[in-house]
Design a protein around this motif. Sequence first.
Motif, PDB file in Angstrom:
ATOM      1  N   LEU A  65       0.828  -1.203   0.000  1.00 15.09           N
ATOM      2  CA  LEU A  65       0.000   0.000   0.000  1.00 15.09           C
ATOM      3  C   LEU A  65       0.865   1.256   0.000  1.00 15.09           C
ATOM      4  O   LEU A  65       0.534   2.241  -0.669  1.00 15.09           O
ATOM      5  CB  LEU A  65      -0.932  -0.013   1.209  1.00 15.09           C
ATOM      6  N   ASP A  66       1.972   1.226   0.711  1.00 17.04           N
ATOM      7  CA  ASP A  66       2.893   2.371   0.731  1.00 17.04           C
ATOM      8  C   ASP A  66       3.403   2.714  -0.663  1.00 17.04           C
ATOM      9  O   ASP A  66       3.607   3.886  -0.984  1.00 17.04           O
ATOM     10  CB  ASP A  66       4.074   2.101   1.657  1.00 17.04           C
ATOM     11  N   ILE A  67       3.605   1.704  -1.490  1.00 13.84           N
ATOM     12  CA  ILE A  67       4.043   1.946  -2.868  1.00 13.84           C
ATOM     13  C   ILE A  67       2.995   2.759  -3.616  1.00 13.84           C
ATOM     14  O   ILE A  67       3.318   3.728  -4.313  1.00 13.84           O
ATOM     15  CB  ILE A  67       4.332   0.608  -3.591  1.00 13.84           C
ATOM     16  N   TRP A  68       1.725   2.386  -3.464  1.00 12.55           N
ATOM     17  CA  TRP A  68       0.636   3.128  -4.121  1.00 12.55           C
ATOM     18  C   TRP A  68       0.528   4.550  -3.563  1.00 12.55           C
ATOM     19  O   TRP A  68       0.327   5.502  -4.308  1.00 12.55           O
ATOM     20  CB  TRP A  68      -0.699   2.407  -3.940  1.00 12.55           C
ATOM     21  N   MET A  69       0.661   4.681  -2.255  1.00 10.61           N
ATOM     22  CA  MET A  69       0.543   6.000  -1.626  1.00 10.61           C
ATOM     23  C   MET A  69       1.631   6.932  -2.138  1.00 10.61           C
ATOM     24  O   MET A  69       1.370   8.098  -2.452  1.00 10.61           O
ATOM     25  CB  MET A  69       0.631   5.876  -0.102  1.00 10.61           C
ATOM     26  N   THR A  70       2.841   6.429  -2.244  1.00 10.98           N
ATOM     27  CA  THR A  70       3.960   7.234  -2.714  1.00 10.98           C
ATOM     28  C   THR A  70       3.785   7.599  -4.184  1.00 10.98           C
ATOM     29  O   THR A  70       4.007   8.746  -4.578  1.00 10.98           O
ATOM     30  CB  THR A  70       5.289   6.469  -2.512  1.00 10.98           C
ATOM     31  N   ALA A  71       3.381   6.629  -4.984  1.00  9.44           N
ATOM     32  CA  ALA A  71       3.226   6.863  -6.421  1.00  9.44           C
ATOM     33  C   ALA A  71       2.122   7.862  -6.724  1.00  9.44           C
ATOM     34  O   ALA A  71       2.257   8.693  -7.640  1.00  9.44           O
ATOM     35  CB  ALA A  71       2.944   5.545  -7.136  1.00  9.44           C
ATOM     36  N   ARG A  72       1.034   7.810  -5.963  1.00 13.78           N
ATOM     37  CA  ARG A  72      -0.109   8.684  -6.234  1.00 13.78           C
ATOM     38  C   ARG A  72      -0.121   9.947  -5.375  1.00 13.78           C
ATOM     39  O   ARG A  72      -0.900  10.865  -5.628  1.00 13.78           O
ATOM     40  CB  ARG A  72      -1.418   7.920  -6.009  1.00 13.78           C
ATOM     41  N   GLY A  73       0.674   9.982  -4.328  1.00 16.66           N
ATOM     42  CA  GLY A  73       0.715  11.152  -3.459  1.00 16.66           C
ATOM     43  C   GLY A  73      -0.554  11.363  -2.661  1.00 16.66           C
ATOM     44  O   GLY A  73      -1.005  12.496  -2.489  1.00 16.66           O
ATOM     45  N   VAL A  74      -1.130  10.274  -2.154  1.00 15.47           N
ATOM     46  CA  VAL A  74      -2.351  10.355  -1.354  1.00 15.47           C
ATOM     47  C   VAL A  74      -2.103   9.701   0.000  1.00 15.47           C
ATOM     48  O   VAL A  74      -1.122   8.998   0.196  1.00 15.47           O
ATOM     49  CB  VAL A  74      -3.540   9.664  -2.062  1.00 15.47           C
ATOM     50  N   ASN A  75      -3.043   9.911   0.927  1.00 15.57           N
ATOM     51  CA  ASN A  75      -2.908   9.268   2.231  1.00 15.57           C
ATOM     52  C   ASN A  75      -3.421   7.824   2.161  1.00 15.57           C
ATOM     53  O   ASN A  75      -3.990   7.400   1.152  1.00 15.57           O
ATOM     54  CB  ASN A  75      -3.610  10.072   3.336  1.00 15.57           C
ATOM     55  N   ALA A  76      -3.218   7.070   3.222  1.00 14.93           N
ATOM     56  CA  ALA A  76      -3.545   5.647   3.236  1.00 14.93           C
ATOM     57  C   ALA A  76      -5.034   5.388   3.024  1.00 14.93           C
ATOM     58  O   ALA A  76      -5.416   4.472   2.298  1.00 14.93           O
ATOM     59  CB  ALA A  76      -3.086   5.027   4.555  1.00 14.93           C
TER      60      ALA A  76
END
Length: 88
Positions: A65-76
């Motif tokens: 999930l952290d990978i997605w958060m970093t890539a999209r710049g959104v919170n968890a």
Amino acid sequence: MELRLPDELRKRLVSTSGQYLPLAYLARQALRRALDGEAGWEVDVTPGNSRPILLQLSTEEQARLDIWMTARGVNAEVAVLSLISAVV
């Protein structure tokens, strides 16, 4: 993590099961399908106003999930809701 499902997403999630199952279970299973299928999302889903549910994630799920958060710049919470929405 706490998750506040929007009403429309909650209804779609509940309709995926023919039996009564806890929302946290349904949400986690949908999230796992999204993470395993490498599904992305087109639209960011914002949290709803409903009472929050507790979603427990494994260390591996949190790392993915952290990978997605970093890539999209959104919170968890937005990342989880968006991934769930993409598969239900």
